[in-house]
Design a protein around this motif. Structure first.
Motif, PDB file in Angstrom:
ATOM      1  N   LEU A  33      -0.868   7.279  26.156  1.00  0.00           N
ATOM      2  CA  LEU A  33      -2.189   7.425  26.666  1.00  0.00           C
ATOM      3  C   LEU A  33      -2.511   7.251  25.085  1.00  0.00           C
ATOM      4  O   LEU A  33      -2.795   8.297  23.583  1.00  0.00           O
ATOM      5  CB  LEU A  33      -2.238   8.800  26.939  1.00  0.00           C
ATOM      6  N   GLU A  34      -2.892   6.012  24.381  1.00  0.00           N
ATOM      7  CA  GLU A  34      -3.409   5.891  22.816  1.00  0.00           C
ATOM      8  C   GLU A  34      -4.382   5.507  23.611  1.00  0.00           C
ATOM      9  O   GLU A  34      -5.640   5.414  24.101  1.00  0.00           O
ATOM     10  CB  GLU A  34      -2.587   4.814  22.479  1.00  0.00           C
ATOM     11  N   PRO A  35      -5.645   5.497  22.440  1.00  0.00           N
ATOM     12  CA  PRO A  35      -6.828   5.412  21.646  1.00  0.00           C
ATOM     13  C   PRO A  35      -8.171   4.356  22.794  1.00  0.00           C
ATOM     14  O   PRO A  35      -8.624   4.775  23.245  1.00  0.00           O
ATOM     15  CB  PRO A  35      -7.267   5.666  20.365  1.00  0.00           C
ATOM     16  N   GLN A  36      -6.822   3.085  22.837  1.00  0.00           N
ATOM     17  CA  GLN A  36      -7.487   2.509  22.927  1.00  0.00           C
ATOM     18  C   GLN A  36      -7.656   1.168  24.861  1.00  0.00           C
ATOM     19  O   GLN A  36      -7.646   0.893  25.230  1.00  0.00           O
ATOM     20  CB  GLN A  36      -7.016   0.739  22.234  1.00  0.00           C
ATOM     21  N   VAL A  37      -5.998   2.757  24.981  1.00  0.00           N
ATOM     22  CA  VAL A  37      -5.520   2.130  26.906  1.00  0.00           C
ATOM     23  C   VAL A  37      -6.801   2.513  27.428  1.00  0.00           C
ATOM     24  O   VAL A  37      -6.881   1.573  28.375  1.00  0.00           O
ATOM     25  CB  VAL A  37      -4.244   3.476  26.988  1.00  0.00           C
ATOM     26  N   LEU A  38      -7.260   3.276  27.612  1.00  0.00           N
ATOM     27  CA  LEU A  38      -8.230   3.709  28.343  1.00  0.00           C
ATOM     28  C   LEU A  38      -9.539   3.279  28.354  1.00  0.00           C
ATOM     29  O   LEU A  38     -10.133   2.643  29.715  1.00  0.00           O
ATOM     30  CB  LEU A  38      -9.065   5.461  28.478  1.00  0.00           C
ATOM     31  N   GLN A  39      -9.337   2.580  27.113  1.00  0.00           N
ATOM     32  CA  GLN A  39     -10.766   2.280  27.083  1.00  0.00           C
ATOM     33  C   GLN A  39     -10.712   0.355  27.409  1.00  0.00           C
ATOM     34  O   GLN A  39     -11.670  -0.174  28.673  1.00  0.00           O
ATOM     35  CB  GLN A  39     -11.164   1.273  25.754  1.00  0.00           C
ATOM     36  N   THR A  40      -9.488  -0.077  27.524  1.00  0.00           N
ATOM     37  CA  THR A  40      -8.740  -1.101  27.811  1.00  0.00           C
ATOM     38  C   THR A  40      -8.514  -1.370  29.675  1.00  0.00           C
ATOM     39  O   THR A  40      -8.842  -2.314  30.111  1.00  0.00           O
ATOM     40  CB  THR A  40      -7.797  -2.038  27.522  1.00  0.00           C
ATOM     41  N   LEU A  41      -8.484  -0.188  30.008  1.00  0.00           N
ATOM     42  CA  LEU A  41      -8.199   0.159  31.437  1.00  0.00           C
ATOM     43  C   LEU A  41      -9.317  -0.099  32.142  1.00  0.00           C
ATOM     44  O   LEU A  41      -9.857  -1.124  33.162  1.00  0.00           O
ATOM     45  CB  LEU A  41      -7.301   1.546  31.876  1.00  0.00           C
ATOM     46  N   GLY A  42     -10.873   0.460  31.628  1.00  0.00           N
ATOM     47  CA  GLY A  42     -11.949   0.316  31.835  1.00  0.00           C
ATOM     48  C   GLY A  42     -11.936  -0.883  31.657  1.00  0.00           C
ATOM     49  O   GLY A  42     -13.378  -1.525  32.767  1.00  0.00           O
ATOM     50  N   LEU A  43     -12.468  -1.912  31.151  1.00  0.00           N
ATOM     51  CA  LEU A  43     -12.635  -2.813  31.015  1.00  0.00           C
ATOM     52  C   LEU A  43     -11.546  -4.108  32.024  1.00  0.00           C
ATOM     53  O   LEU A  43     -12.572  -4.803  32.588  1.00  0.00           O
ATOM     54  CB  LEU A  43     -12.062  -3.538  29.918  1.00  0.00           C
ATOM     55  N   LEU A  44     -10.584  -3.925  32.472  1.00  0.00           N
ATOM     56  CA  LEU A  44      -9.925  -4.263  33.055  1.00  0.00           C
ATOM     57  C   LEU A  44      -9.975  -4.474  34.964  1.00  0.00           C
ATOM     58  O   LEU A  44      -9.894  -5.707  35.483  1.00  0.00           O
ATOM     59  CB  LEU A  44      -8.122  -4.170  33.392  1.00  0.00           C
TER      60      LEU A  44
END
Length: 416
Positions: free
Chosen positions: A203-214
């Motif tokens: 869980l890195e800062p960008q992971v959830l953001q990228t996951l939401g976009l995906l």
């Protein structure tokens, strides 16, 4: 001067970026570049110039022998690959400006320049230039079955992954919708989609953001890999699991295996399948000239028949205080029934022809089918209103025709 000395002199011209010396070599042996090009794997002068960032010399070689740009050296790299390895970004962009298809040149392991840019975190601007020049390069695969999206997430390059996803969603080239769906759901050699791999990240800062976009794309949430695991099964972090659960993925859901190609081909052909096959074959076999002619004729028939509902033969009764027949056809019911049947049949056939001659799909098809559907039902309502007698037979006819029209309108939109 023998060939060995000529090649040595050519490399010397390359290293010194001496264009005049290059032409002296060509004067000594006008076929020298052709001789080099005849070898399947060879280090050309363009390879040396690209790795050194010698833009003027590289442009001169490209003008003389464009095929050198896609030639692989014995290590399996093209000139643009070498330029990227040496961080000669200006050299790389010059290559792309001269030939945008160089973005898709495959080197060792099937890696293209787009794959290289997806792997390196500092190359996001270069990646954007590649995608802008050649949008369809995003569908290229490595020998491991990896897309640029797989490579980006495996190297924790989330900025590149976000850019790739956004470019897929913005792509407006022909077949972009199909490209989006196919690329986002492609699997690597372990049958992992991008979602499988991203679910395993820390869980890195960008992971959830990228996951939401995906998750806003057309990714298959329940796709399974070779170990029969979904992305939810492979999620290592609770926040990632909650994110997946929030979009409707159910834990413990046993996803039914998708039928194989052989199973689909052997399955029974339904009525809908027969209709779709017939429509596709009809669309394929007609010429553009025939299509335009039939579309004009069908449109004229539909509008003419519609006018008969607005102004039937003999006219309609006028509205007055002593009559309840205002707006009804003056035709006797015995004449109106066959008239209405024939006109409805003509209208139905013309509407079907219009739909067959126009583009299919959810967007373009919807733009045509929506108005045609409203137009069709307004015709049916008009016929029902002007009927001289509201008998059960005529109501049934209207209902049947409406059902047929609905089927005709839906099939081209969702199946063809």
């Amino acid at each position: 001067m023998n060939l060995t000395n000529i090649i040595y002199k050519l490399k010397l011209a390359d290293e010194e970026e001496n264009i005049n010396l290059l032409y002296e070599v060509i004067q000594d042996n006008p076929s020298i570049l052709e001789i080099i090009d005849s070898k399947q794997f060879v280090e050309t002068p363009l390879h040396i110039a690209a790795s050194r960032g010698q833009i003027q010399f590289a442009n001169e070689i490209m003008n003389l022998k464009p095929s050198f740009a896609s030639k692989l050296n014995p290590q399996g790299f093209s000139p643009i690959h070498l330029a990227m390895q040496e961080n000669k970004n200006r050299m790389v962009l010059c290559f792309v400006n001269m030939n945008k298809d160089l973005v898709r040149v495959k080197g060792k392991g099937g890696l293209t320049p787009l794959h290289f840019a997806s792997r390196n975190k500092g190359d996001v601007e270069l990646l954007a230039n590649f995608l802008s020049a050649c949008p369809n390069s995003i569908e290229d695969l490595t020998v491991k079955g990896e897309t640029a999206l797989h490579i980006a997430v495996k190297n924790n390059n989330y900025e590149a992954l976000e850019l790739l996803i956004c470019c897929l969603r913005r792509n407006i080239t022909r077949g972009a919708r199909e490209l989006h769906y196919n690329v986002i759901n492609l699997k690597d050699e372990a049958d992992n989609t991008v979602l499988h791999i991203l679910a395993q990240r820390n869980l890195e800062p960008q992971v959830l953001q990228t996951l939401g976009l995906l998750l806003k794309t057309k990714i298959n949430l329940n796709a399974k890999n070779l170990e029969n695991n979904t992305a939810l099964d492979m999620a290592l972090n609770e926040d990632i699991r909650r994110k997946l659960l929030s979009v409707g993925v159910k834990p413990g859901l046993r996803v039914r295996a998708a039928p194989t190609l052989a199973q689909r081909l052997k399955s029974n052909i339904t009525i809908i399948d027969k209709v779709v096959i017939y429509i596709k074959s009809l669309r394929r076999d007609i010429s553009e000239k025939q299509r335009n002619t039939w579309l004009i004729v069908a449109t004229l028939v539909a509008t003419s028949v519609y006018q008969s509902a607005l102004n039937p033969p003999g006219g309609v009764y006028q509205v007055n205080a002593n009559s309840g027949n205002g707006g009804k056809s003056v035709m006797p019911n015995s004449y109106f029934l066959p008239f209405s049947l024939v006109s409805m049949f003509a209208f139905l056939v013309s509407i079907l022809a219009i739909l067959l001659m126009t583009p299919s799909g959810l967007v373009l098809g919807g733009l045509v089918i929506g108005p045609v559907g409203w137009f069709s039902y307004s015709y049916l309502i008009s016929m029902l209103y002007i009927s001289p007698h509201s008998n059960i037979i005529f109501v049934i006819i209207i209902y049947v025709v409406g059902c047929v029209l609905s089927t005709v309108l839906v099939i081209p939109l969702y199946y063809v």
